[in-house]
Scaffold this active site. Structure first.
Site, mmCIF file in Angstrom:
data_model
loop_
_atom_site.group_PDB
_atom_site.id
_atom_site.type_symbol
_atom_site.label_atom_id
_atom_site.label_comp_id
_atom_site.label_asym_id
_atom_site.label_seq_id
_atom_site.Cartn_x
_atom_site.Cartn_y
_atom_site.Cartn_z
ATOM 1 N N THR A 233 2.230 7.040 0.521
ATOM 2 C CA THR A 233 1.151 5.529 0.021
ATOM 3 C C THR A 233 1.151 5.577 -2.048
ATOM 4 O O THR A 233 1.514 6.294 -3.243
ATOM 5 C CB THR A 233 -0.590 5.943 0.388
ATOM 6 O OG1 THR A 233 -1.350 4.928 -0.021
ATOM 7 C CG2 THR A 233 -1.277 7.274 -0.786
ATOM 8 N N THR B 138 -5.143 8.344 7.543
ATOM 9 C CA THR B 138 -5.091 7.227 6.497
ATOM 10 C C THR B 138 -6.037 6.883 6.097
ATOM 11 O O THR B 138 -7.214 7.137 7.052
ATOM 12 C CB THR B 138 -4.157 6.261 6.645
ATOM 13 O OG1 THR B 138 -4.292 4.998 5.973
ATOM 14 C CG2 THR B 138 -4.897 5.577 8.699
ATOM 15 N N GLY B 139 -6.935 6.274 5.051
ATOM 16 C CA GLY B 139 -8.039 5.575 5.514
ATOM 17 C C GLY B 139 -8.874 6.087 3.767
ATOM 18 O O GLY B 139 -8.124 6.475 2.662
ATOM 19 N N SER C 183 0.846 -1.507 -0.167
ATOM 20 C CA SER C 183 0.289 0.100 -0.049
ATOM 21 C C SER C 183 1.119 1.276 0.168
ATOM 22 O O SER C 183 0.307 2.503 0.067
ATOM 23 C CB SER C 183 -1.112 0.360 1.184
ATOM 24 O OG SER C 183 0.072 -0.204 2.420
ATOM 25 N N ARG D 33 -7.155 8.706 -10.382
ATOM 26 C CA ARG D 33 -7.129 8.675 -8.605
ATOM 27 C C ARG D 33 -6.429 9.309 -7.933
ATOM 28 O O ARG D 33 -4.935 8.161 -8.162
ATOM 29 C CB ARG D 33 -8.084 7.127 -8.296
ATOM 30 C CG ARG D 33 -8.605 7.493 -6.792
ATOM 31 C CD ARG D 33 -7.622 7.201 -5.975
ATOM 32 N NE ARG D 33 -8.433 7.420 -4.470
ATOM 33 C CZ ARG D 33 -8.275 7.782 -3.376
ATOM 34 N NH1 ARG D 33 -6.176 6.789 -4.135
ATOM 35 N NH2 ARG D 33 -8.688 7.382 -2.084
ATOM 36 N N THR E 71 -1.515 4.121 4.394
ATOM 37 C CA THR E 71 -0.629 5.578 3.998
ATOM 38 C C THR E 71 0.155 5.153 5.296
ATOM 39 O O THR E 71 -0.058 4.679 6.752
ATOM 40 C CB THR E 71 -1.422 6.489 3.836
ATOM 41 O OG1 THR E 71 -2.278 6.590 2.618
ATOM 42 C CG2 THR E 71 -0.399 7.710 3.741
HETATM 43 N N1 ASP Z 1 -5.535 7.713 2.379
HETATM 44 C C1 ASP Z 1 -5.087 7.191 1.052
HETATM 45 C C2 ASP Z 1 -5.642 6.965 -0.336
HETATM 46 O O1 ASP Z 1 -7.058 7.491 -0.255
HETATM 47 C C3 ASP Z 1 -4.848 5.500 1.582
HETATM 48 C C4 ASP Z 1 -5.484 4.848 2.758
HETATM 49 O O2 ASP Z 1 -4.150 5.544 3.723
HETATM 50 O O3 ASP Z 1 -6.088 4.080 3.987
HETATM 51 O O4 ASP Z 1 -5.344 6.787 -0.774
#
Ligand code: ASP
Length: 359
Positions: free
Chosen positions: A232, A265-266, A96, A242, A214
């Site tokens: 990330t 993150t997320g 990731s 995207r 991330t």
């Molecule tokens: N925030 C990141 C994104 O949307 C992914 C993650 O941190 O889970 O690209």
């Protein structure tokens, strides 16, 4: 002084000179009659000189240790965060972040990263391909261009001009997971949970429980200087082009030397909608602790989309200039790593809105 700071200083001086020429009465405003910028509200927390570095997730432990190798010797927070996040960027088991990140739905590995210091200097790259350390390109954007964000082909062109090596980032393991995903081709961000199983298939999804994550890192050095970095590969199997929250200053990362820093993150779309990291820093400015600020930023997302938020993860991590740390997430399972002179490998589970995962 960087070219950008010289430019900014010149424009500020120019602006105040023209204010004086205009003869406006601004004594009570942001610029006093001597043409100087009036000071902002006094920061509430005194700065610390105890160095500390914090990062999202369990892979933050190794990243923090690399950052600490710099901070522990009295090095600069900005060097520490860049070096620290390069660790997961290089990790072939980490799907990731960086090299070996899962590709988009068309099989392209495209990366997002940003970096910011306490003075508002920042740089970012989005949807960059073929470069293993996007964080270092982000730093070059900050230090060697008049811009903040370069994307796609332009970001790659700049990286190559700067001497970065063009590489194939799609590993055999990631390619296999992508082919597996193509069988259903269903875009479904997982609710990321605490321990990275690196593709063991905990949720039955190609690539295991984690199809996004991330590393967001915040550091304060022995001179009290703050900096942050965020990198990330974004959401696995995303649409081509995207861009998530991580390279968007104020969404995935924000640092203000007067107050502190925040990172996220997320599901990036939810963070962008709410200008998440900027919000956390502004809430700290209003007097909230890092923990309270992260919680309120999470609650904004939940209140806006109560149903949708049950099935997605967002976590914030923050540190104020006193070195106090806080975190909060929508779902149980978000963790963060803390490293300072006393403890090198602490991993702390964050509090969350929901205590059961809805996946
Ligand atoms: N925030 C990141 C994104 O949307 C992914 C993650 O941190 O889970 O690209």
């Amino acid at each position: 002084m960087t070219d950008r700071r010289r430019f900014l200083k010149a424009s500020l001086l120019g602006a105040s000179a023209s204010m004086l020429a205009w003869g406006g009465k601004l004594a009570a405003g942001p610029i006093d009659q001597s043409g100087k910028l009036a000071a902002g509200p006094a920061p509430r927390t005194p700065p610390t000189t105890t160095a500390r570095v914090i990062s999202t997730w369990d892979f933050g432990i190794a990243a923090n240790q690399a950052a600490w190798a710099i901070l522990g010797k009295g090095g600069h927070a900005l060097d520490a965060v860049e070096t620290g996040v390069q660790v997961p960027e290089s990790d072939l088991k980490n799907h990731s972040v960086g090299r070996a990140g899962y590709p988009d739905r068309d099989g392209h590995v495209s990366l997002d990263a940003s970096i910011m210091d306490a003075d508002g200097n920042c740089g970012a790259v989005a949807a960059i391909e073929h470069i293993a350390h996007p964080i270092s390109v982000a730093r070059r954007v900050m230090e060697r261009t008049p811009h903040v964000l370069l994307v796609g082909e332009g970001a790659l062109q700049f990286a190559l001009e700067q001497g970065f090596k063009k590489e194939e980032l799609l590993t055999p393991e990631s390619e296999k997971a992508w082919h597996e995903w193509q069988k259903t081709a269903k875009y479904q961000p997982s609710i990321n949970s605490e321990v990275h199983d690196y593709g063991k298939g905990k949720t039955g999804m190609p690539g295991g429980a984690h199809n996004h994550d991330t590393i967001g890192m915040l550091a304060i050095d022995a001179q009290g200087r703050l900096a942050g970095a965020c990198t990330t590969s974004g959401m696995a199997w995303k649409m081509r082009g995207r861009v998530g929250d991580s390279p968007i200053i104020g969404a995935g990362l924000y640092v203000d030397g007067e107050i502190g820093g925040a990172t996220s993150t997320g599901v990036g779309e939810e963070v962008i909608r709410n200008a998440g990291s900027f919000l956390v820093v502004e809430l700290m400015r209003q007097g909230r602790s890092p923990q309270e600020a992260c919680k309120e930023a999470v609650m904004r997302i939940v209140r806006r989309r109560p149903e949708a938020s049950k099935t997605l993860q967002v976590g914030f991590l923050a540190m104020n200039r006193a070195g106090e740390v806080g975190a909060y997430a929508i779902q149980r399972g978000f963790s963060y790593a803390v490293c300072d002179a006393k403890k090198q490998d602490g991993l702390i589970p964050a509090q969350s809105v929901y205590t059961t995962n809805y996946s």
